[in-house]
Design an enzyme around this catalytic site. Sequence first.
Site, PDB file in Angstrom:
ATOM      1  N   LYS A  44       0.846  -1.202   0.000  1.00 57.72           N
ATOM      2  CA  LYS A  44       0.000   0.000   0.000  1.00 57.72           C
ATOM      3  C   LYS A  44       0.882   1.252   0.000  1.00 57.72           C
ATOM      4  CE  LYS A  44      -3.528   2.769   0.897  1.00 57.72           C
ATOM      5  NZ  LYS A  44      -4.461   3.061  -0.217  1.00 57.72           N
ATOM      6  N   GLY A  45       0.441   2.293  -0.696  1.00 60.65           N
ATOM      7  CA  GLY A  45       1.192   3.546  -0.770  1.00 60.65           C
ATOM      8  C   GLY A  45       1.644   4.032   0.597  1.00 60.65           C
ATOM      9  N   ASN A  68     -13.372   3.585  -5.136  1.00 64.66           N
ATOM     10  CA  ASN A  68     -12.804   3.825  -3.814  1.00 64.66           C
ATOM     11  C   ASN A  68     -12.246   5.233  -3.738  1.00 64.66           C
ATOM     12  OD1 ASN A  68      -9.666   4.022  -3.250  1.00 64.66           O
ATOM     13  ND2 ASN A  68      -9.905   2.780  -5.096  1.00 64.66           N
ATOM     14  N   ILE A  70     -10.141   6.043  -0.729  1.00 64.04           N
ATOM     15  CA  ILE A  70      -9.505   5.819   0.573  1.00 64.04           C
ATOM     16  C   ILE A  70      -8.716   7.074   0.963  1.00 64.04           C
ATOM     17  CG2 ILE A  70      -7.896   4.338   1.878  1.00 64.04           C
ATOM     18  CD1 ILE A  70     -10.346   2.789   0.742  1.00 64.04           C
ATOM     19  N   ASN A  98       5.206   0.813  -2.796  1.00 63.42           N
ATOM     20  CA  ASN A  98       4.505   1.900  -3.476  1.00 63.42           C
ATOM     21  C   ASN A  98       4.648   3.168  -2.630  1.00 63.42           C
ATOM     22  OD1 ASN A  98       1.796   3.527  -3.880  1.00 63.42           O
ATOM     23  ND2 ASN A  98       2.012   2.252  -5.704  1.00 63.42           N
ATOM     24  N   CYS A 129      -2.886   8.729  -8.004  1.00 65.14           N
ATOM     25  CA  CYS A 129      -4.051   8.504  -7.148  1.00 65.14           C
ATOM     26  C   CYS A 129      -5.053   9.630  -7.349  1.00 65.14           C
ATOM     27  CB  CYS A 129      -3.673   8.422  -5.679  1.00 65.14           C
ATOM     28  SG  CYS A 129      -5.139   8.155  -4.667  1.00 65.14           S
ATOM     29  N   GLY A 264      -5.793  -6.579  -8.362  1.00 65.30           N
ATOM     30  CA  GLY A 264      -6.235  -5.557  -7.412  1.00 65.30           C
ATOM     31  C   GLY A 264      -7.557  -5.871  -6.759  1.00 65.30           C
TER      32      GLY A 264
END
Lengths: 300, 266
Positions: A44-45, A68, A70, A98, A129, A264
Site C-alpha cells: 500500500k502507498g 474507492n 480511501i 509503493n 491517485c 487488485g
Amino acid sequence: MNTAVEIAGVKFKNPVMTASGTFGSGMEYADFVDLNKLGAVVTKGVASVPWPGNPVPRVTEVYGGMLNAIGLQNPGIDVFIERDLKFLESYDTGVIVNVCGKTVEEYLEVVERLGEEKRVDMLEINVSCPNVKEGAIAFGQNKDALFDITSRIKKVAKQPIIMKLSPNVTSISEMAKAAEAAGADAISLINTITGMKIDIHKRKFALANKTGGMSGPAIKPVAVRMVYEASHAVKIPVIGMGGIATGEDAIEFIMAGATAVAVGAMNFHDPYATENVLNGIIEYMERYKVEDINELRGIV
Amino acid sequence: MSKKIKKEARVISQRMLSEGIYDMWLETPIAKDVKAGQFVGVYPVNKATLLPRPISICEVDTEKSAIRLVYRVVGSGTAEFALYQPDDYIMILGPLGNGFPLDKAAGKRAVVIGGGIGVPPLLETAKRLSAMDGSDKPASVSAVMGYRNSDTFLSDEFLNFAKLFIASEDGSVGTKGNVIDAMKACDVPCDVIFACGPMPMLKGISAFARERGIKAYLSLEERMACGVGACLGCVCKTKSVDEHSHVNNARICTDGPVFDADDLDL
Ligand SMILES: Cc1cc2nc3c(=O)[nH]c(=O)nc-3n(C[C@H](O)[C@H](O)[C@H](O)COP(=O)(O)OP(=O)(O)OC[C@H]3O[C@@H](n4cnc5c(N)ncnc54)[C@H](O)[C@@H]3O)c2cc1C
Ligand SMILES: Cc1cc2nc3c(=O)[nH]c(=O)nc-3n(C[C@H](O)[C@H](O)[C@H](O)COP(=O)(O)O)c2cc1C
Ligand code: FES
C-alpha cells in the site's frame, strides 16, 4: 516451463503481483495465500508521515467493479519499515514498495529512507491517485511534471523505479514516453479511473469524497488498451493491471505487452485471486505448450 | 484468532421471519470457532456484484457446524440470498471481526441492546452470556430490543436467555420510544452494555453509559470492500491512535466491528 520474468535486472519467480492498496503488505491475506508463491507483493502507498485518508463512505460497489476514495491512509514510513517490511522479510517473494507524497520533497524523503532497506527490490511511484487533493495525480496528468518528478526521484533512488501511470489522461503514450525519457526503469498501469456514483434514494453522493477511483473487471478493456499503447511507445518494461480476475485475463495483458501483471480489486472478491491467476497462467501455458512466459509478451 | 476462509456453505433451511426479513441456517466449517458479534461476508453469484455482503452471525450451532443469518432484503445481494433453498450452496467468507468481549460481563448485570436489523448478533451474545458459569457468570442478563413498530422479529427468542424489554417507536409494543427510553422506564439493571444498531442509537447508548459510568461495547457498521483489513475502506474515528495506521482510524472489519465506547469518537 519458465514463468520467471525480469524487470530492470530484478528477477521475479512469476509475473503475478498484487496491486498496491488492495493487499495491504500481505499480512491480511496470509490466511488465504502462500505469499511465497507470488511474483511480488506490492505494498500500500506509503508517505513520509502518517496520512489519515478521506472521510467515510470510502468504498462503493458499481456494476462489475467498485469505486474507492480511501485517500491513501497509511502509517508513514517509520512504522512501515518497522512492521510491514519486517513482516515481509520472512517470505521469499519480490517486494515492491509503493510511494506517495504531496510534494516532490515528500516523495524524495520516502525514497531515500527506503534506499537503505535491503528487502526492497523496487519502488513504485504513485503519481496517479485520483483521491487526494494535493500531489499524487497532479504529477501524473502533465508530462512535464511527470518528467520532472521522475528524474528527481531517479537521482536519489537506490532501487530501480516504476512510475505508476494514471488512465485519466488524453494520451497514455505521451506519459509513458515522458517517464522513460526521465529515466524510469519501468512503468505500471493503470491506476483507477475517476468515477462517481449518486445514491438516488438518499439524494447524496455514494462516497464522501464525491468522486472515487474505479477498479475491477469493468475497467479491464480500457486497461488492456492502455497497456498495449504504452508498451508500444516505450522500451522499458510495463506492469499491467486493471480488473484482472483470472489467468486468462493476465495472459491478455501479457499479450498486450506487459512483462508482469497485478491483481487488485479482485482480491476483495476472492482472497485467493492471486494464486488462482497464477494457476490459470500455468494452465494456459500447459494447454498451448508455451515453454517460457516471456514468449507471449506483446505477441499480438 | 481463528483462520479466515472463503468456502461454500450448504443451506440447511431458510424462511421468511417477518416481512422482508429472512432467516437462514448454513452448514459451514466456519461455525467451529465463532465469537458472538463476529460476521461473515456473503457473496452474491451475480457476476456484476463483486463485494461480499457483511452479515452478522445471529446464532451458532457448533454440533451441527452451522451458523444462522438473519437479514433484511435491501438491495440486489440480499434479494438474491432470499431465493436460496435447502441444499443450495452459498459462498461465504469468515469468520470476520473481533466479536463482543463477553468476559467483561463477569459478575456484572449485563444488558444486550439491539435496534432494528442490529438485533441479530445479540441473540448469540445473550445465549452465551446466559450459559456462562463460574467466575465468568454475569449477575444478570437483560435484553432491550428496539423496533419501529409491532414487527418485533427475533425478540421472543431472547426470552430463553434474558429478561426481555421492548421499545417501539410507534408505541405498539413495550415502551414507546427508543431503547434508552425503555432502559429508563423499566429501570433495567445495568453495569455493562453490548449493543448493535443504527448510529443514532449507538450515540445515545454511548452518552447514557458515560453519564452513568457504565462500560458499553458497540458494534459498528460501515461500507466494506475486503472485509479482512486490507483496503482501509471501513474505518471509524477513534480517540487514540489506531494500531494499524497510527491516525485514529480503526478498521471496523478487523479491529471491530465491536469497540469500547470510550475508545470511539462518534
Ligand atoms: C458488520 C456488519 C454486520 C451486518 N449485519 C447485518 C445483519 O445481520 N443483517 C442484515 O440484514 N444486515 C446486516 N448488515 C448490513 C448488510 O451488510 C447490508 O444490508 C447488505 O450489504 C446490503 O446488500 P445488498 O446487495 O442487498 O444491497 P445493495 O444496496 O445493493 O448493496 C450495494 C453495496 O453496498 C453495501 N451495503 C449496502 N448497505 C449496507 C450497509 N447497511 N452496511 C454495509 N454495507 C452495505 C453492500 O454490501 C454492497 O457492497 C451488516 C453490515 C455490517 C457492516
Ligand atoms: C481500495 C484500493 C486502494 C488502492 N490504493 C492504491 C495505492 O495506495 N497506491 C496505488 O498506486 N494504487 C492504489 N490502488 C489502485 C490499484 O493498485 C490498481 O491500480 C487499480 O485498482 C486497478 O486494478 P484493479 O482493477 O485490479 O483493482 C488502489 C485501488 C483500490 C481498489
Ligand atoms: S473492508 Fe477493507 S479494511 Fe475493512
